[in-house]
Scaffold this motif. Structure first.
Motif, PDB file in Angstrom:
ATOM      1  N   UNK A  70      -1.017  -4.534  -9.529  1.00 34.71           N
ATOM      2  CA  UNK A  70      -0.361  -4.756  -8.238  1.00 34.71           C
ATOM      3  C   UNK A  70      -0.835  -3.721  -7.221  1.00 34.71           C
ATOM      4  N   UNK A  71      -0.896  -2.468  -7.656  1.00 30.02           N
ATOM      5  CA  UNK A  71      -1.346  -1.394  -6.777  1.00 30.02           C
ATOM      6  C   UNK A  71      -2.775  -1.633  -6.291  1.00 30.02           C
ATOM      7  N   UNK A  72      -3.643  -2.101  -7.183  1.00 32.24           N
ATOM      8  CA  UNK A  72      -5.036  -2.382  -6.813  1.00 32.24           C
ATOM      9  C   UNK A  72      -5.098  -3.417  -5.683  1.00 32.24           C
ATOM     10  N   UNK A  73      -4.361  -4.510  -5.835  1.00 34.01           N
ATOM     11  CA  UNK A  73      -4.410  -5.551  -4.817  1.00 34.01           C
ATOM     12  C   UNK A  73      -3.732  -5.121  -3.516  1.00 34.01           C
ATOM     13  N   UNK A  74      -2.677  -4.310  -3.602  1.00 34.77           N
ATOM     14  CA  UNK A  74      -2.053  -3.785  -2.389  1.00 34.77           C
ATOM     15  C   UNK A  74      -3.020  -2.890  -1.623  1.00 34.77           C
ATOM     16  N   UNK A  75      -3.718  -2.020  -2.345  1.00 32.92           N
ATOM     17  CA  UNK A  75      -4.677  -1.123  -1.692  1.00 32.92           C
ATOM     18  C   UNK A  75      -5.854  -1.914  -1.148  1.00 32.92           C
ATOM     19  N   UNK A  76      -6.300  -2.911  -1.887  1.00 31.90           N
ATOM     20  CA  UNK A  76      -7.407  -3.755  -1.410  1.00 31.90           C
ATOM     21  C   UNK A  76      -7.051  -4.391  -0.072  1.00 31.90           C
ATOM     22  N   UNK A  77      -5.839  -4.924   0.025  1.00 31.06           N
ATOM     23  CA  UNK A  77      -5.404  -5.548   1.278  1.00 31.06           C
ATOM     24  C   UNK A  77      -5.286  -4.501   2.396  1.00 31.06           C
ATOM     25  N   UNK A  78      -4.753  -3.328   2.065  1.00 29.60           N
ATOM     26  CA  UNK A  78      -4.614  -2.278   3.069  1.00 29.60           C
ATOM     27  C   UNK A  78      -5.974  -1.807   3.573  1.00 29.60           C
ATOM     28  N   UNK A  79      -6.970  -1.747   2.697  1.00 22.06           N
ATOM     29  CA  UNK A  79      -8.320  -1.366   3.124  1.00 22.06           C
ATOM     30  C   UNK A  79      -8.862  -2.416   4.093  1.00 22.06           C
ATOM     31  N   UNK A  80      -8.688  -3.669   3.752  1.00 23.61           N
ATOM     32  CA  UNK A  80      -9.172  -4.753   4.621  1.00 23.61           C
ATOM     33  C   UNK A  80      -8.484  -4.737   5.983  1.00 23.61           C
ATOM     34  N   UNK A  81      -7.198  -4.442   6.008  1.00 24.51           N
ATOM     35  CA  UNK A  81      -6.444  -4.423   7.260  1.00 24.51           C
ATOM     36  C   UNK A  81      -6.524  -3.071   7.972  1.00 24.51           C
ATOM     37  N   UNK A  82      -7.209  -2.107   7.344  1.00 27.09           N
ATOM     38  CA  UNK A  82      -7.346  -0.752   7.869  1.00 27.09           C
ATOM     39  C   UNK A  82      -5.975  -0.104   8.098  1.00 27.09           C
ATOM     40  N   UNK A  83      -5.081  -0.288   7.122  1.00 23.65           N
ATOM     41  CA  UNK A  83      -3.729   0.272   7.201  1.00 23.65           C
ATOM     42  C   UNK A  83      -3.390   1.116   5.977  1.00 23.65           C
ATOM     43  N   UNK A  84      -4.379   1.538   5.213  1.00 26.84           N
ATOM     44  CA  UNK A  84      -4.120   2.256   3.966  1.00 26.84           C
ATOM     45  C   UNK A  84      -3.528   3.639   4.227  1.00 26.84           C
ATOM     46  N   UNK A  85      -2.471   3.945   3.501  1.00 27.69           N
ATOM     47  CA  UNK A  85      -1.869   5.278   3.458  1.00 27.69           C
ATOM     48  C   UNK A  85      -1.559   5.571   1.999  1.00 27.69           C
ATOM     49  N   UNK A  86      -1.962   6.737   1.480  1.00 33.54           N
ATOM     50  CA  UNK A  86      -1.692   7.054   0.070  1.00 33.54           C
ATOM     51  C   UNK A  86      -0.198   7.016  -0.232  1.00 33.54           C
ATOM     52  N   UNK A  87       0.131   6.556  -1.433  1.00 30.48           N
ATOM     53  CA  UNK A  87       1.527   6.474  -1.858  1.00 30.48           C
ATOM     54  C   UNK A  87       1.791   7.537  -2.900  1.00 30.48           C
ATOM     55  N   UNK A  88       2.714   8.432  -2.607  1.00 34.40           N
ATOM     56  CA  UNK A  88       3.005   9.472  -3.593  1.00 34.40           C
ATOM     57  C   UNK A  88       3.982   8.996  -4.656  1.00 34.40           C
ATOM     58  N   UNK A  89       4.767   7.960  -4.398  1.00 34.04           N
ATOM     59  CA  UNK A  89       5.734   7.472  -5.391  1.00 34.04           C
ATOM     60  C   UNK A  89       5.039   7.025  -6.657  1.00 34.04           C
ATOM     61  N   UNK A  90       3.870   6.420  -6.542  1.00 37.05           N
ATOM     62  CA  UNK A  90       3.117   5.920  -7.691  1.00 37.05           C
ATOM     63  C   UNK A  90       2.736   7.063  -8.629  1.00 37.05           C
ATOM     64  N   UNK A  91       2.210   8.112  -8.061  1.00 33.52           N
ATOM     65  CA  UNK A  91       1.792   9.267  -8.852  1.00 33.52           C
ATOM     66  C   UNK A  91       3.013   9.952  -9.477  1.00 33.52           C
ATOM     67  N   UNK A  92       4.071  10.117  -8.697  1.00 32.77           N
ATOM     68  CA  UNK A  92       5.283  10.746  -9.213  1.00 32.77           C
ATOM     69  C   UNK A  92       5.901   9.915 -10.341  1.00 32.77           C
ATOM     70  N   UNK A  93       5.963   8.622 -10.177  1.00 33.06           N
ATOM     71  CA  UNK A  93       6.552   7.749 -11.193  1.00 33.06           C
ATOM     72  C   UNK A  93       5.791   7.846 -12.510  1.00 33.06           C
ATOM     73  N   UNK A  94       4.493   7.694 -12.454  1.00 31.71           N
ATOM     74  CA  UNK A  94       3.688   7.744 -13.670  1.00 31.71           C
ATOM     75  C   UNK A  94       3.770   9.133 -14.309  1.00 31.71           C
ATOM     76  N   UNK A  95       3.768  10.184 -13.494  1.00 30.24           N
ATOM     77  CA  UNK A  95       3.867  11.548 -14.031  1.00 30.24           C
ATOM     78  C   UNK A  95       5.190  11.770 -14.755  1.00 30.24           C
ATOM     79  N   UNK A  96       6.276  11.307 -14.166  1.00 30.26           N
ATOM     80  CA  UNK A  96       7.589  11.477 -14.783  1.00 30.26           C
ATOM     81  C   UNK A  96       7.682  10.666 -16.079  1.00 30.26           C
ATOM     82  N   UNK A  97       7.230   9.409 -16.041  1.00 32.44           N
ATOM     83  CA  UNK A  97       7.314   8.547 -17.218  1.00 32.44           C
ATOM     84  C   UNK A  97       6.466   9.103 -18.358  1.00 32.44           C
ATOM     85  N   UNK A  98       5.239   9.516 -18.068  1.00 34.59           N
ATOM     86  CA  UNK A  98       4.380  10.042 -19.127  1.00 34.59           C
ATOM     87  C   UNK A  98       4.871  11.392 -19.642  1.00 34.59           C
TER      88      UNK A  98
END
Length: 124
Positions: free
Chosen positions: A80-108
């Motif tokens: 899901x993240x890959x396709x969201x970023x792909x769309x954001x790159x195409x629309x030139x609206x990409x902003x890094x998401x820190x929730x993704x990194x925090x979530x995976x770090x906490x879970x692991x």
């Protein structure tokens, strides 16, 4: 001076690099997910490998199941993240998401704590 019609525009080249970086990131998450699922399989079967009564691994199948499920969840979220970023790159609206990194770090980190506790908790 005329520009070479075959050379990509700077914006196009940058966008291509962004897409390639997105794909590399996606593949890195897939490798991590596969590693988690592989760890889950080993944990689920560890009681068949170790001698009877060693290290209290009676619940290793549960730890293995959790690792496999987290690996599958990581596949879904990374896709899901890959396709969201792909769309954001195409629309030139990409902003890094820190929730993704925090979530995976906490879970692991939580999984690591559970694994350490489960493997090294000697029960009588």
């Amino acid at each position: 001076m005329t520009s070479d019609p075959k050379s990509p525009s700077p914006k196009s080249a940058s966008r291509t690099r962004d897409h390639l970086a997105n794909e590399r990131t996606y593949l890195a998450w897939m490798r991590t997910a596969l590693g988690l699922m592989g760890l889950g399989i080993v944990l689920a079967r560890i009681d068949e490998i170790l001698p009877e009564g060693m290290l209290g691994v009676r619940q290793s199948w549960l730890l293995g199941l959790i690792a496999c499920l987290l690996g599958l969840l990581m596949v879904a979220i990374a896709t899901k993240n890959y396709f969201d970023i792909r769309q954001a790159i195409e629309l030139d609206t990409y902003h890094p998401q820190k929730w993704w990194i925090l979530l995976i770090s906490v879970v692991l980190s939580a999984l690591g704590i559970v694994l350490i506790h489960g493997i090294f908790n000697v029960s009588d």
